[in-house]
Structure formats: C-alpha cells, structure tokens
Write an enzyme that holds these catalytic residues in place. Structure first.
Site, PDB file in Angstrom:
ATOM      1  N   GLU A 168      54.059  64.338  67.792  1.00  0.00           N
ATOM      2  CA  GLU A 168      54.194  65.481  66.889  1.00  0.00           C
ATOM      3  C   GLU A 168      53.253  65.406  65.686  1.00  0.00           C
ATOM      4  O   GLU A 168      53.691  65.388  64.524  1.00  0.00           O
ATOM      5  CB  GLU A 168      55.641  65.623  66.420  1.00  0.00           C
ATOM      6  CG  GLU A 168      56.622  65.887  67.553  1.00  0.00           C
ATOM      7  CD  GLU A 168      58.032  66.218  67.078  1.00  0.00           C
ATOM      8  OE1 GLU A 168      58.283  66.129  65.858  1.00  0.00           O
ATOM      9  OE2 GLU A 168      58.868  66.563  67.931  1.00  0.00           O
ATOM     10  N   GLU A 366      60.576  65.214  74.660  1.00  0.00           N
ATOM     11  CA  GLU A 366      61.752  65.287  73.797  1.00  0.00           C
ATOM     12  C   GLU A 366      62.437  66.624  74.013  1.00  0.00           C
ATOM     13  O   GLU A 366      61.781  67.655  74.192  1.00  0.00           O
ATOM     14  CB  GLU A 366      61.409  65.168  72.306  1.00  0.00           C
ATOM     15  CG  GLU A 366      61.119  63.772  71.824  1.00  0.00           C
ATOM     16  CD  GLU A 366      60.853  63.713  70.329  1.00  0.00           C
ATOM     17  OE1 GLU A 366      61.440  64.541  69.574  1.00  0.00           O
ATOM     18  OE2 GLU A 366      60.054  62.862  69.903  1.00  0.00           O
TER      19      GLU A 366
END
Length: 470
Positions: A168, A366
């Site tokens: 991320e 995720e």
C-alpha cells in the site's frame, strides 16, 4: 441456489500482517522506527495510548503462531521484514546478524510446515533516522532502501516463495503528506508527489537488483485499490470519477505494473505546478523493471461526484479540488471501521486488472472486516463466534470465484489478518483476526472464522448461494 465453489488447484489460502504490527521490539537490536518515534512524541494520537512495543509478541512466539497457521488452514502467509531490525544503525551501515537469524528461523519454520512465505519489504515502518533525512522525498533514502532490499534477497532468497517491494505505497503518501494520519504529518501535495515518485523508483530499482540474482521466486507489489464509481452517468460525475481514479488507483498501478504514468494525472500535476523532480534515466529504470506479480488489497469502493462547492484556492492543493465523495443512499456499512461493504467491488477490480493490465498474475493480498469489542460474541467456550466475518469472507470470495471463471489470473486469497494485530493509530480498537488475542496474557484463541477457514482451505472451496451474485 447452493453450489460448491471450487477454487483452482494449489490456490493460496492464507493471511497477512506486518513486522511493526506483530513482532514487538524483542532483543535482537532494532533502530527506532517512525511509528515508535511518533508514539513517543504524541501518544495521544494512538487509540487508548497503545504503541508498537509488544503488539502480538510474534518475535518470541513465532513457533506457536506457525502452528496456529496450520490449525487455521494456511498454505501461505505474508510477513514483512523490519528495515529497522535488519539495519539497527538507522537503516544503513552493517546488517544485523541477530535479525538475519530471526528471519531465517521464521522462514525455515514456515517452509517446514508447508506454508509458503510471502515476504514484503516495506509496510509503512521506516527507520526514524531516515525519516529525518526526508523519508521518501530523499534520493538517499531510495538508495538505502535498495541496499536493504538487496540484502534481504541475498540472505533469504532460498527461503522465500514470492517477494513484494511495498505494501500500500499510497497510504504513507495520503497519510503523511495530504491527510495527516501518518508520520511525518505534513500537508504538502508537491512533497507527497516527490515521495510517491521516489517510492516508485525504489520499487523499480529493487526489482532490478532482484533480477540480477536469478532467484526462482517472483517479485511484485501490493496495492490498495478501490474501484471508483461515479454518482451518475452525468458527464461531470464521470469526469470526477476519472480524476479520482487517476489519483488513487492509476498513480501507483500504472508505473509499477506497466512502467508508465497516467497521462490524466501528469497533465493535472503539470497544470497546477505539482510535478516531482526526476531524471530521465529514472523513467527508463521504471519502464524496464515492473512487477511480475500483483497483490490486490480490497476493502471498500470509492464513490465520487462532481464538486458541488467551490474550492478555496488559497488553501493547500489536494485531489479533492476535482471531486467530492458521494454518500450513496442505502449502502451497507461496517459501522466500526466506517467503510462500505460492497462485495462486487472485488470482482470489478479483478476484471480491471484482466482487461487493462495484461491479466498479470495476481492474488487478493488483503481483504477483511474489523469489528470492535468482539468479546460480546464469545460463546461458553470463550471463543469468538464471528459469523459476520465468515459471511464477509464467503461473499467476497464468491465474486473472486466468478472473476476466476471469467479468466482472471487470481492465484490466492489472503485475509487481513491472522491473529488480532496492532493497527497503527487505531491500535486494537477493531479486531480483524482469525485468532483472538488477549492483550494482557497474550493468549491466542481460534475464532469460529478460523475453524471455517481451515475447512474451506482443506476443501479448496465452500458451498454458497450463487443467487446472491449480481
């Protein structure tokens, strides 16, 4: 109609967490991280004043935890390696032999238990000494990161199944330079653009170093991607969604997978004098060293509309100059996290990757549901009966299955997370794990979702009412 949704052979069933969120400091030697420094200076910014000193104490309990991975059906697991632990002298200098021993022990134990180690190199935690040098705005930090990455490839390359440069990377840019939820808490878009460009360059340089070693593993990146939906088909709403998509989705996805930058974003940054500085050779390195595998983190969609109010151009430049968030009536919410639950978004994301990114080999890296005060749902055996999490997993995986049936190269599903772990400034407010954690005793207890996860992994699928799919 109930139907068995069977997933491809050798599908990766697993979960993910990170060093700073799970290990605890331990005694191996470790430089102070940006998060540890921030907690020391502003503990009030952290939920209930809980910092990363102990977290899940994985550094002392990894053998026990790996047995719990087995008991919850894992055949793969993503960890991160702490840059501050590997280079305790502020992210540079001599590598730490104790850290090498610790990570080799963890990776060996995973392999011994037939759990494929997925290793990520940067999950928000930078040695604070490098943050002081400018963090990702600094070219010196880029080179220090490449040294760290090359060291990890060399020391652990024989034990790692797949590598990832960043998790991320958009997060530290948004939080650190635009939205004030991540150290260094600067509101300055141009600095953020520089940090973003240097992150992309670091990714490419790490891949270049990786390819020189001829390892059998692959290397890629893990991106948090929210499909962008316009409020309506009105052309102003469509343009607002297109711009939001350029800022929040294509900004990292295009250069890290295609090696190019989105024209719409570049044009906006040029028009508003927000371009980062770079050298021509940087663009060549980025173009020639792209991801071999892509991790997709999906939690919620992004819904936007054309702006209804005028921007104060005397204020700081922000992406929201070009759109507003749309609060869609009737949306389902995870009220604890404040996120919309929209399962079809994971399908739309997979289709986008299939159609616009050469169907690169990918996996859901995720996806998960954070819920507060889960002790409310404990049964008589002191086990959390988290049926809501089981439903969440099944509803999202049903759309992943649909995407695979339609040709998407999705090779696995990793839940966030394994054991309830420390979540940055939210600490333990919301619990995401398949295994619950008692903070005082550090006792681990498998939740109902953990039992379900093992059954699903062993069956390589689950029964599902396919009439629920749109």
């Amino acid at each position: 109609m109930n139907k068995m949704l069977a997933f491809p052979k050798d599908f990766w069933w697993g979960s993910a967490w990170s060093a700073e969120q799970a290990e605890g400091r331990g005694e191996t030697g470790k430089a102070e991280t940006n998060w540890e420094h921030w907690f020391k200076t502003e503990p009030n910014r952290f939920y209930e004043g809980v910092g990363p000193e102990i977290t899940t104490d994985h550094i002392h309990r990894y053998k026990e935890d790996i047995q719990l991975l087995k008991e919850t059906g894992h055949n793969s697991f993503r960890i991160s390696i702490s840059w501050a632990r590997m280079f305790p002298n502020g992210g540079v200098g001599e590598v730490n032999d104790k850290a090498i021993s610790f990570y080799r022990d963890v990776l060996t134990e995973l392999n011994k238990n037939d759990i494929k180690p997925f290793v990520n190199l940067f999950h928000f935690d930078m040695p604070y000494a490098l943050e002081e040098k400018g963090g990702w705005t600094s070219r010196e930090v880029v080179e220090a990161y490449v040294t760290f990455a090359r060291t990890c490839f060399h020391e652990f390359g024989d034990l790692v199944y797949h590598w990832f440069t960043f998790n991320e990377p958009l997060g530290p840019i948004l939080g650190g330079y635009l939205e004030n939820f991540h150290y260094p808490n600067v509101v300055d878009f141009k600095k953020g653009a520089q940090a973003a460009f240097n992150t992309i360059l670091a990714h490419a340089k790490a891949i270049k170093a990786f390819k020189e070693l001829n390892l059998t593993s692959k290397i890629g990146v893990i991106l948090n991607l929210s499909p962008t939906y316009p409020r309506s088909q009105n052309k102003q709403d469509l343009e607002a969604a297109s711009i939001a998509d350029a800022f929040y989705v294509r900004s990292f996805l295009d250069p890290m997978v295609k090696g190019t930058f989105p024209k719409k974003l570049v044009d906006i940054l040029k028009n508003y004098n927000q371009m980062p500085s770079y050298e021509e050779v940087d663009l060549k390195i980025i173009a020639e060293n792209t991801s071999q595998i892509l991790g997709l983190n999906y939690y919620e969609p992004r819904r936007v509309q054309a702006r209804l109010t005028k921007i104060n151009e005397q204020g700081p430049f922000l992406p929201e100059w070009f759109f507003e968030l749309h609060d869609m009536p009737g949306k389902r919410m995870n009220i604890y996290r404040g996120w919309e639950i929209y399962e079809k978004g994971i399908y739309d994301l997979c289709i986008d990757i299939r159609d616009n990114y050469d169907n690169i080999e990918a996996f859901i890296s995720e996806n998960g549901m954070g819920v507060a005060n889960e002790t409310r749902f404990m049964n008589n055996d002191n086990q959390v009966n988290d049926s809501y999490r089981i439903d969440f997993i099944k509803d999202h995986l049903a759309y992943v299955h649909k995407a695979i049936q339609e040709g998407c190269r999705i090779k696995g599903y990793h839940l966030w997370t394994f054991i309830d772990c420390w979540s940055w400034i939210n600490a333990y407010k919301n619990r995401y794990g398949l295994v619950s954690l008692d903070l005082k005793s550090q006792e681990r207890t498998i939740k109902k979702s953990g039992e379900f996860y093992k059954k699903m992994s062993l069956a390589n699928g689950f029964e599902y009412d396919t009439d629920k799919l749109v």
